[in-house]
Design a protein around this motif. Structure first.
Motif, PDB file in Angstrom:
ATOM      1  N   GLU A 153       6.639   1.341  -7.367  1.00 30.25           N
ATOM      2  CA  GLU A 153       5.555   0.767  -6.576  1.00 30.25           C
ATOM      3  C   GLU A 153       6.080  -0.885  -6.538  1.00 30.25           C
ATOM      4  OE1 GLU A 153       2.124   2.250  -6.564  1.00 30.25           O
ATOM      5  OE2 GLU A 153       2.234   4.036  -6.628  1.00 30.25           O
ATOM      6  N   LYS A 173      -4.523   2.985   7.371  1.00 28.99           N
ATOM      7  CA  LYS A 173      -3.802   4.097   7.950  1.00 28.99           C
ATOM      8  C   LYS A 173      -3.428   5.295   6.706  1.00 28.99           C
ATOM      9  CE  LYS A 173       0.155   1.676  10.321  1.00 28.99           C
ATOM     10  NZ  LYS A 173       1.827   1.469  10.653  1.00 28.99           N
ATOM     11  N   LYS A 174      -3.906   6.767   6.829  1.00 27.47           N
ATOM     12  CA  LYS A 174      -4.319   7.432   5.990  1.00 27.47           C
ATOM     13  C   LYS A 174      -3.128   7.542   4.661  1.00 27.47           C
ATOM     14  CE  LYS A 174      -6.785  11.406   4.854  1.00 27.47           C
ATOM     15  NZ  LYS A 174      -7.201  11.396   3.981  1.00 27.47           N
ATOM     16  N   GLY A 175      -3.472   7.344   3.531  1.00 27.33           N
ATOM     17  CA  GLY A 175      -2.478   7.712   2.769  1.00 27.33           C
ATOM     18  C   GLY A 175      -2.949   8.578   1.996  1.00 27.33           C
ATOM     19  N   GLY A 176      -2.195   9.959   1.826  1.00 21.33           N
ATOM     20  CA  GLY A 176      -3.138  10.946   1.347  1.00 21.33           C
ATOM     21  C   GLY A 176      -4.259  11.196   1.353  1.00 21.33           C
ATOM     22  N   SER A 208      -6.614  -0.126  -0.933  1.00 24.93           N
ATOM     23  CA  SER A 208      -6.847   1.096  -1.032  1.00 24.93           C
ATOM     24  C   SER A 208      -8.453   1.702  -0.620  1.00 24.93           C
ATOM     25  CB  SER A 208      -7.071   2.094  -2.281  1.00 24.93           C
ATOM     26  OG  SER A 208      -7.018   3.198  -1.805  1.00 24.93           O
ATOM     27  N   MET A 212      -4.912   2.859   3.286  1.00 26.69           N
ATOM     28  CA  MET A 212      -4.530   1.874   2.551  1.00 26.69           C
ATOM     29  C   MET A 212      -3.900   0.540   3.550  1.00 26.69           C
ATOM     30  SD  MET A 212      -3.434   2.494  -0.424  1.00 26.69           S
ATOM     31  CE  MET A 212      -2.541   1.487  -0.871  1.00 26.69           C
TER      32      MET A 212
END
Length: 656
Positions: free
Chosen positions: A639, A28-31, A49, A35
């Protein structure tokens, strides 16, 4: 086969690591990055990542990182050459083969085409068997009776070969196609069994059997195993040897078990298809099976591409003990100091399938935890039938132990077992080695009783010990080993005591200066140079390293990192080779001159010792972990995955 570095760079430039990884990991897009859940270790929150800009993946949980090629090697269990070929095929590129003749190149191309054709034929048959299973109540009842669910049957692609001699004729329009025989699906009758038209009789190999498709590490169907529904003989029938299938090299369930092997931390090797499927359904998806043959060295080597720990499971009867002994012979050459091999002997009335159903997942896990280590099983095997209360019996055991011990790779485990064998047969370990290897015993510095030095005594150090910088002075050095400038600055400085970094501070990677001399003596090389020299002169030492150490060395900046990457590819492709062969393979490599210069300096009397190299690796690993902790610090509070990794690293540093 030497693959030019220019081609590898072109291939990586064309490949999209997000696309390659995304085929196996839900991203999934994360920034700026993508990820997902790490495929190399079990986790509930994503810490894996993938960077489209850097074409690089990194897990903040387990530390795994690399490019598209290394991902295929790590996740798919491929060798370097296999990964390059697979990636090149995906992007329509032809791997250069400059070192082979046109005839050999043509044969190789024909072989690849043949293999692709055979796997497509087998895939088509597998799909047909799955459809037949849906309409075979008797076969479905059998699987339900064995406790298997529809979901697990789907995962492993289970099917059914119907009764009748030519069921595949409805699947393949041309039943006389030679490919059906070549793939092992169809059998041609013996001479004299021709039909009315004078043609050789042809009939399906598999009839009225549950079908287990056998897949290679890429997921391609390469053969089948078939089990009868009753007690007819043979109970199991395998595909014959074909251009794509060899029982001595393939393991059933390995493709399906790839992720679970990393989650569980070990591979559980069983003896049957049903054991693998049943164990996978009941929580042990890390199980694989040999294909009706004894465990071979190829099996063991393939397993160690995915994990550093293997547990062989056998029945407790005499046949199980004999099978275990063959597995021991196959595993000994791969039993390095960073790998674990164990042997599990179930009660005579049980196999893994029946044991886990009677005792449950926890009961089976507890039994696995009691598996016998390779060292103990080796001593038991050597002492079998020997009366150790007599000199004759002890001599007999020593004779039995010698060929087993000789199979072990050099390392701490081999020395410890020598001491244990010596203690068992009541002889000094140095004397035993003198009997076994007279030429080697002169340099052996151990005794069967590992007593510490007496009071006031100092352990004997190598002659060059005073010339090696003390590692403690670097304990606070948090240099980033991936940054070339910081990496150069992390090397020890020259001193009057004789320490040498092997190149100038801040020097550009790939450049070196002549080794300093004091009174005509060449000073010891830098840490990374000493590791490089040992690996080039004794490539088999690479197998003594852990996966984390492989990554550590391969990630070093030039000239060292690229040379370690190249050396690993050579080992995957050709196995350990002498320096003369490696020298030829280095032709036109960007770091060829540097490697040759390092070996040339050995002729001046500089030698590398494994214990010294071991200490160097420990220090480099410590520096890397310290740097990773510094990088994690800003994210620790926000995190959970970063905090967990930080705590893991902290514990590792405390115990190192």
């Amino acid at each position: 086969m030497a693959i030019p570095q220019s081609f590898i760079q072109e291939l990586l430039a064309r490949a999209d690591v997000v696309d390659i990884v995304g085929r196996y990991v839900q991203l999934k897009k994360g920034g700026a990055n993508f990820m997902g859940l790490c495929p190399f270790h079990g986790e509930k929150s994503p810490s894996f990542s993938v960077s489209p800009s850097k074409q690089f993946y990194h897990c903040f949980g387990c530390g795994k990182n690399g490019n598209a090629i290394s991902f295929l090697m790590e996740h798919g269990g491929m060798t370097f050459v296999e990964a390059v070929k697979d990636l090149a095929q995906q992007y329509g590129l032809q791997v250069p083969e400059d070192d082979v003749s046109p005839q050999e190149r043509a044969r190789a191309a024909q072989q690849r085409e043949q293999q692709a054709t055979l796997t497509s034929v087998l895939e088509k048959a597998g799909i047909a068997y799955i459809k037949h299973l849906r309409n075979a109540p008797r076969a479905i009842d059998y699987l339900k009776g064995r406790g298997l669910s529809g979901e697990i049957a789907k995962t492993f692609g289970l099917g059914y070969a119907p009764e009748g001699w030519r069921a595949l004729a409805s699947v393949f329009p041309d039943y006389n196609d030679p490919l059906l025989v070549e793939s092992g699906l169809v059998i041609t009758g013996e001479p004299g069994e021709e039909n009315a038209q004078g043609e050789a009789k042809r009939y399906d190999r598999f009839r009225d059997r549950i079908m287990f498709p056998i897949r290679n590490v890429k997921g391609e169907c390469i053969g089948f195993g078939g089990r009868v529904l009753g007690d007819e003989k043979p109970k199991y029938l395998n595909s014959p040897e074909t251009p794509v299938f060899s029982k001595g090299r393939e393991l059933y369930g390995l493709f399906e078990a790839r992720t679970a092997l990393r989650e569980h931390g070990y591979a559980l090797v069983t003896e049957g298809y049903m054991d693998v499927v049943a164990l996978a359904q009941l929580g042990f998806a890390n199980a694989v099976a040999t294909l009706g043959t004894a465990c071979t060295a190829d099996h063991v080597q393939k397993l160690f591409r995915f994990t550093d720990s293997v547990v062989f499971s056998f029945d407790g009867d005499n046949a199980g003990r004999r099978a275990a002994r063959k597995a021991l012979d196959a595993a000994l050459p791969f039993a390095t100091d960073v790998r674990t091999v164990k042997f599990l002997f179930l009660p005579a009335e049980h196999d893994p399938d029946s044991y886990i159903r009677e005792h449950g997942q926890d009961g089976f896990a507890a039994y696995v935890a009691k598996a016998v280590p390779l060292s103990k099983f080796m001593l038991d095997a050597a002492g079998e039938g020997c009366d150790l209360d007599t000199a004759e019996g002890r001599a007999h055991m020593a004779s039995n132990a010698r060929p087993l011990w000789s199979l072990l790779p050099d390392g701490t485990l081999k020395h410890q077992l020598l001491a244990e064998i010596a203690d068992t047969v009541l002889i000094d370990s140095r004397e035993l080695l003198q009997i076994w290897q007279p030429a080697s015993a002169r340099d052996y510095k151990n005794n069967s009783s590992s007593r510490p030095p007496g009071k006031g005594q100092r352990p004997k150090q190598p002659e060059y010990a005073d010339a090696v910088p003390h590692f403690e002075e670097f304990s606070g050095n948090f240099a980033d080993l991936h940054d070339e400038g910081a990496y150069a600055a992390s090397l020890p400085a020259l001193s009057a005591a004789g320490g040498s970094a092997g190149r100038s501070f801040g020097a550009k990677p790939g450049t070196s200066r002549p080794p300093r001399r004091i009174a005509g003596r060449v000073l010891p090389a830098g840490r990374e140079d000493r590791v490089l020299r040992l690996m080039l002169t004794d490539p088999q030492s690479w197998d003594k390293l852990s996966g984390e150490e492989h990554v550590l060395l391969s990630d070093l900046p030039a000239p060292h990192g690229p040379l370690f990457v190249w050396l690993e590819s050579q080992l995957h492709e050709h196995g350990p080779q002498p320096w003369a062969a490696l020298r030829e393979g280095l032709r036109e490599h960007p770091q060829e001159k540097y490697a040759v210069d390092q070996i040339a300096q050995l002729h001046e009397g500089i030698e590398c010792d494994w214990s010294e190299v071991r200490a160097i690796l420990d220090q480099l690993l410590k520096l890397k972990r310290q740097q990773e902790m510094v990088d994690l610090l800003p994210r620790v509070l926000a995190e959970p995955a970063a905090r967990q990794r930080y705590e893991e690293l902290s514990a590792l540093l405390k115990n190192s």
